[in-house]
Write an enzyme that holds these catalytic residues in place. Structure first.
Site, PDB file in Angstrom:
ATOM      1  CG  ASP A  85      28.114  16.993   9.781  1.00  0.00           C
ATOM      2  OD1 ASP A  85      29.076  17.088   8.220  1.00  0.00           O
ATOM      3  OD2 ASP A  85      26.836  16.331   9.659  1.00  0.00           O
TER       4      ASP A  85
ATOM      5  CD  GLU B 198      37.224  23.004  17.520  1.00  0.00           C
ATOM      6  OE1 GLU B 198      38.281  23.421  18.404  1.00  0.00           O
ATOM      7  OE2 GLU B 198      36.809  23.087  16.665  1.00  0.00           O
ATOM      8  CG  ASP B 199      31.917  20.918  16.071  1.00  0.00           C
ATOM      9  OD1 ASP B 199      31.670  22.029  16.699  1.00  0.00           O
ATOM     10  OD2 ASP B 199      31.510  20.135  14.638  1.00  0.00           O
TER      11      ASP B 199
ATOM     12  NE  ARG C 279      28.259  16.977  14.004  1.00  0.00           N
ATOM     13  CZ  ARG C 279      29.175  17.245  13.932  1.00  0.00           C
ATOM     14  NH1 ARG C 279      29.438  18.974  13.615  1.00  0.00           N
ATOM     15  NH2 ARG C 279      31.120  16.717  14.039  1.00  0.00           N
TER      16      ARG C 279
ATOM     17  NE  ARG D  30      24.360  22.883  13.504  1.00  0.00           N
ATOM     18  CZ  ARG D  30      25.848  22.255  12.984  1.00  0.00           C
ATOM     19  NH1 ARG D  30      26.616  22.289  13.373  1.00  0.00           N
ATOM     20  NH2 ARG D  30      25.139  22.119  11.272  1.00  0.00           N
TER      21      ARG D  30
ATOM     22  CG  HIS E  11      30.738  25.950  14.749  1.00  0.00           C
ATOM     23  ND1 HIS E  11      30.826  25.201  14.473  1.00  0.00           N
ATOM     24  CD2 HIS E  11      29.640  25.576  15.978  1.00  0.00           C
ATOM     25  CE1 HIS E  11      30.040  23.602  14.557  1.00  0.00           C
ATOM     26  NE2 HIS E  11      29.160  24.232  15.587  1.00  0.00           N
TER      27      HIS E  11
ATOM     28  CB  CYS F  99      36.672  21.446  12.101  1.00  0.00           C
ATOM     29  SG  CYS F  99      35.234  22.968  12.023  1.00  0.00           S
TER      30      CYS F  99
END
Length: 259
Positions: free
Chosen positions: A60, A65-66, A85, A131, A161, A248
């Protein structure tokens, strides 16, 4: 104004990432082509794009951005909530050091992903989702307050999200889908409501006087254009299959207008 943007190429094992979309397996070569199209759209909007190589350890990781929240004054390294992740965030630090002297870190039991962070002017809405937890929201709020920003938490009940369901388009306008179309948190803004059959199109990127939007959603496109926004369209079918939206795929570094 956004001058610098960071993206990461999709990994060869991109299709092994987390998804609930049930739209079939993404085509890797097609995903690469679409990622190139995304980069070109950013450049068309006046950005310089730093392209990081794929990280094959993390399927991923193209959803860069995460792993950080970026502001004019600091970058904040997050702590992804998905087990697969965890550790991914460490791989962005050296790149962000090229743009920031102030880098902050979430710690301990905090979980937070950048897809849950919606900025409108100096205020940050923090989605509490599967998340992003309350401790992540608390720590991020404390850091943002230190730099003169405000923040508040928003429950995310049905989607991945916060920005999956609502983004800020500029001109006091949000684009919203699903649970956020009638959410009191955003009632002070003008709202473009996306039909349920085009919910994916709610996730757009506000970029230097333009909105980058996903292709293939005619009703949403018309509503956005009719509201007076200039658009740039990009094909996103392979990323949609992996629950990934336009926001993202990049870290968009804002310029400090006070300098």
């Amino acid at each position: 104004m956004i001058k610098n943007v960071i993206v990461r190429k999709p990994s060869k094992n991109f299709a092994d990432g987390i998804t609930t979309a049930d739209l079939g397996k993404p085509d890797y070569e097609k995903a690469l082509e679409q990622h190139e199209g995304y980069i070109e759209a950013l450049k068309e909007c006046g950005c310089s794009v730093t392209v990081l190589e794929a990280d094959e350890r993390y399927p991923d990781s193209t959803f860069v951005e995460d792993v950080a929240v970026v502001t004019e004054k600091c970058a904040i390294i997050t702590r992804p909530g998905a087990a697969s992740r965890k550790g991914e965030e460490k791989e962005i630090i050296d790149t962000l050091k090229k743009f920031y002297s102030n880098i902050e870190y979430l710690e301990g039991s905090a979980c937070l992903e950048g897809g849950d962070i919606l900025r409108i002017d100096k205020h940050f809405y923090i989605g509490q989702s599967k998340r992003t937890n309350a401790e992540g929201a608390r720590q991020l709020t404390a850091i943002l307050n230190k730099y003169g920003y405000t923040a508040s938490a928003v429950p995310v009940k049905q989607i991945l999200h916060l920005k999956t369901g609502v983004i800020y388009a500029g001109n006091n306008t949000v684009i919203a889908a699903g649970e956020f179309k009638d959410n009191d948190v955003f009632k002070k803004f003008k709202m473009i409501k996306v039909d349920d059959d085009e919910a994916y199109s709610a996730n757009c990127v506000k970029m230097n006087g333009h909105l980058i939007i996903p292709k293939g959603f005619s009703k949403s496109k018309k509503a956005i254009v009719d509201a007076g926004f200039k658009i740039v369209e990009v094909e996103m079918s392979e990323f949609e299959k992996m629950d990934g939206g336009l926001t993202c795929l990049s870290l968009r570094i804002p310029e400090d207008s006070s300098k």
